[in-house]
Design an enzyme around this catalytic site. Structure first.
Site, mmCIF file in Angstrom:
data_model
loop_
_atom_site.group_PDB
_atom_site.id
_atom_site.type_symbol
_atom_site.label_atom_id
_atom_site.label_comp_id
_atom_site.label_asym_id
_atom_site.label_seq_id
_atom_site.Cartn_x
_atom_site.Cartn_y
_atom_site.Cartn_z
ATOM 1 N N GLU A 219 26.024 43.837 36.198
ATOM 2 C CA GLU A 219 27.115 44.524 36.897
ATOM 3 C C GLU A 219 26.603 45.137 38.201
ATOM 4 O O GLU A 219 25.402 45.296 38.396
ATOM 5 C CB GLU A 219 27.655 45.668 36.026
ATOM 6 C CG GLU A 219 28.185 45.251 34.688
ATOM 7 C CD GLU A 219 29.659 44.881 34.736
ATOM 8 O OE1 GLU A 219 30.276 45.017 35.803
ATOM 9 O OE2 GLU A 219 30.165 44.449 33.700
ATOM 10 N N ASN B 169 40.964 41.727 36.815
ATOM 11 C CA ASN B 169 40.714 43.162 36.627
ATOM 12 C C ASN B 169 41.278 43.917 37.811
ATOM 13 O O ASN B 169 41.053 43.558 38.958
ATOM 14 C CB ASN B 169 39.202 43.403 36.517
ATOM 15 C CG ASN B 169 38.788 44.746 37.091
ATOM 16 O OD1 ASN B 169 39.339 45.789 36.736
ATOM 17 N ND2 ASN B 169 37.846 44.727 38.006
ATOM 18 N N ARG C 224 39.460 46.094 48.221
ATOM 19 C CA ARG C 224 40.044 44.758 48.204
ATOM 20 C C ARG C 224 41.560 44.812 48.041
ATOM 21 O O ARG C 224 42.283 43.995 48.608
ATOM 22 C CB ARG C 224 39.372 43.879 47.146
ATOM 23 C CG ARG C 224 39.861 44.047 45.729
ATOM 24 C CD ARG C 224 39.222 43.013 44.816
ATOM 25 N NE ARG C 224 39.701 43.140 43.450
ATOM 26 C CZ ARG C 224 39.115 42.592 42.407
ATOM 27 N NH1 ARG C 224 38.013 41.882 42.568
ATOM 28 N NH2 ARG C 224 39.617 42.727 41.204
ATOM 29 N N TYR D 263 40.909 30.428 49.145
ATOM 30 C CA TYR D 263 40.874 31.253 47.952
ATOM 31 C C TYR D 263 40.257 32.599 48.304
ATOM 32 O O TYR D 263 39.219 32.668 48.979
ATOM 33 C CB TYR D 263 40.036 30.564 46.852
ATOM 34 C CG TYR D 263 39.995 31.379 45.590
ATOM 35 C CD1 TYR D 263 41.076 31.375 44.710
ATOM 36 C CD2 TYR D 263 38.894 32.180 45.292
ATOM 37 C CE1 TYR D 263 41.058 32.149 43.561
ATOM 38 C CE2 TYR D 263 38.874 32.963 44.149
ATOM 39 C CZ TYR D 263 39.958 32.941 43.290
ATOM 40 O OH TYR D 263 39.948 33.707 42.163
ATOM 41 N N ASN E 128 34.975 43.082 43.508
ATOM 42 C CA ASN E 128 35.604 44.353 43.121
ATOM 43 C C ASN E 128 34.920 45.545 43.786
ATOM 44 O O ASN E 128 35.554 46.533 44.130
ATOM 45 C CB ASN E 128 35.655 44.517 41.593
ATOM 46 C CG ASN E 128 34.279 44.540 40.934
ATOM 47 O OD1 ASN E 128 33.246 44.679 41.604
ATOM 48 N ND2 ASN E 128 34.253 44.406 39.631
ATOM 49 N N TYR F 277 25.752 41.333 45.769
ATOM 50 C CA TYR F 277 26.791 41.235 44.736
ATOM 51 C C TYR F 277 27.854 40.225 45.192
ATOM 52 O O TYR F 277 28.912 40.567 45.704
ATOM 53 C CB TYR F 277 27.404 42.608 44.433
ATOM 54 C CG TYR F 277 28.255 42.600 43.177
ATOM 55 C CD1 TYR F 277 27.692 42.279 41.942
ATOM 56 C CD2 TYR F 277 29.615 42.888 43.223
ATOM 57 C CE1 TYR F 277 28.468 42.250 40.792
ATOM 58 C CE2 TYR F 277 30.393 42.864 42.072
ATOM 59 C CZ TYR F 277 29.811 42.543 40.866
ATOM 60 O OH TYR F 277 30.572 42.503 39.728
ATOM 61 N N GLU G 97 30.805 34.868 40.859
ATOM 62 C CA GLU G 97 31.476 33.598 40.579
ATOM 63 C C GLU G 97 32.775 33.458 41.373
ATOM 64 O O GLU G 97 33.296 32.366 41.516
ATOM 65 C CB GLU G 97 31.733 33.455 39.081
ATOM 66 C CG GLU G 97 32.930 34.206 38.508
ATOM 67 C CD GLU G 97 32.761 35.724 38.484
ATOM 68 O OE1 GLU G 97 31.616 36.195 38.599
ATOM 69 O OE2 GLU G 97 33.786 36.418 38.357
ATOM 70 N N LYS G 98 33.274 34.554 41.894
ATOM 71 C CA LYS G 98 34.480 34.494 42.728
ATOM 72 C C LYS G 98 34.218 33.679 43.987
ATOM 73 O O LYS G 98 35.129 33.146 44.595
ATOM 74 C CB LYS G 98 34.912 35.915 43.124
ATOM 75 C CG LYS G 98 35.309 36.762 41.940
ATOM 76 C CD LYS G 98 35.631 38.187 42.402
ATOM 77 C CE LYS G 98 35.982 39.082 41.233
ATOM 78 N NZ LYS G 98 34.825 39.280 40.310
#
Ligand SMILES: *[C@@H]1O[C@H](CO)[C@@H](O)[C@H](O)[C@H]1NC(C)=O
Length: 371
Positions: free
Chosen positions: A141, A199, A209, A248, A253, A259, A262-263
């Site tokens: 995380e 989320n 965001r 896309y 987050n 960081y 996978e986004k």
């Protein structure tokens, strides 16, 4: 809490990954490993035997012997997967990966999932540890979504994280094509901009965001999917949905160095242009060519970004240039089934312990992680 990680796209439950073959080999492994535990000194002897004179060949033993034992102390989030996935998915086979605590005293390394020790100190393996044993701090995380557990800062030997300066950095990387790939075809598109959001809890740092999205949607139509917006996407639809959009929104987050999750990999591997919000462009360019994505910081505001996307929608040639990198690099799809969220991290640890035997201590991990 956030479920964001490098490898997972959590949307539902896995239904059975352990095949018959897996079960059979796990069972055999169990017998083998319990034999070893009962007689720890034999492990070394068997090692020597396997170097030559061992007559009765046991194929399973050959496979396990001589490899460092990596013990998964707890299953992260209780997401269980077939331990042979490391071999089948990533061709990683250098350690003997086990979740059998009976092997503790002969384990060369132990993976400890940070979140699992959140409430219970006694979720840690017993001390003192064997002198040769390394403990690995497993945490994927970002700092925004990390609880500090006091007292564990100097307990570990190795850190495992998305951070590039971790002892064991975890990331699904682009691969270099051996020969230039001329065959890539952009998938058929019927949507301009898409976003999948699972989320939306404010505590996880999504403020920036969301603010950007709220501004952007005033100027361009955005197709929303995912738990947070009530449009549930099953696993099978994840890649096809992303592929059907020209752009896309790869919005992280929370914003931290390295960081990049996978986004970002989702659209790259699906054949879609990521529009990224996260650390600075330079940071992204460590992991992907600069012409593979659009960064929100490239524009003074959301309105100009929207205008640029609409302009690319009309200009086929300019859009196509965002795929030039594919001649030289390939992106692999990441695992999206929830129970496989930690497979890459655990397998990367396995690969690391197989290659690195040196003594190591990791001190002040919070000092490192949060600053
Ligand atoms: C692992 O780290 C601990 C704590 O710093 C240290 O006491 C131990 O000697 C280290 N072991 C190895 C094998 O690196």
């Amino acid at each position: 809490m956030s479920r964001t990680s490098l490898t997972g796209f959590p949307v539902g439950r896995l239904t059975g990954t352990v095949g018959i073959a897996g079960l059979v080999s796990l069972t055999l492994l169990y017998f083998w490993t319990s034999l070893l535990t009962n007689c720890p000194s034999q492990r070394r002897q068997f090692k020597q035997l396997s170097d030559g004179q061992h007559e009765e060949k046991n194929p399973l033993a050959e496979e396990t012997l001589g490899k460092p034992v990596l013990l998964l102390w707890v299953w992260p989030e209780n997401y269980r997967f077939d331990l042979s996935d490391c071999k089948t998915i990533y061709n990683i086979d250098g350690c003997h990966l086990t979740d059998d605590r009976a092997l503790y005293s002969s384990s060369d390394a132990v993976l400890v999932f940070h979140k699992a020790i959140r409430w219970y100190w006694y979720n840690l393996p017993p001390s003192p540890r064997p002198s040769f044993q390394k403990w690995i701090w497993l945490h994927v995380e970002s700092p925004t979504n990390t609880w500090k557990i006091p007292g564990i800062e100097n307990l570990f030997n190795l850190t495992l994280s998305y951070r590039e300066d971790a002892d064991i950095p975890v990331r699904l990387r682009l691969t270099i094509n051996k020969t230039p790939n001329e065959d890539f075809k952009i998938p058929k598109k019927d949507k301009l901009v898409c976003w999948i959001v699972s989320n939306n809890a404010p505590s996880t740092g999504v403020g920036r965001r969301n603010a950007y999205y709220n501004e952007l949607k005033k100027h361009v139509n955005i197709h929303l999917f995912g738990k947070a917006y009530g449009t549930f996407l099953d696993y099978k639809s994840y890649y096809p949905t992303i592929a059907s959009c020209k752009f896309y929104l790869s919005f992280e987050n929370s914003i931290h160095k390295d960081y990049i999750t996978e986004k970002f990999n989702g659209p790259l591997s699906a054949g879609t242009v990521p529009v990224v919000l996260g650390p600075p462009r330079k940071n992204y360019e460590r992991f992907a060519p600069g012409d593979a994505f659009i960064h929100v910081d490239d524009f003074p505001d959301a309105k100009s970004l929207a205008e640029y996307l609409m302009q690319l929608d009309r200009d086929e040639d300019a859009y196509r240039r965002y795929f030039n990198w594919r001649r030289h690099f390939s992106a692999r799809p990441h695992l999206i089934v929830q129970n496989q969220e930690f497979v890459l991290a655990i397998c990367t640890a396995c690969d690391h312990v197989a290659r690195h035997k040196e003594y190591q201590e990791a001190h002040d991990i919070y000092e490192w992680f949060f600053n």
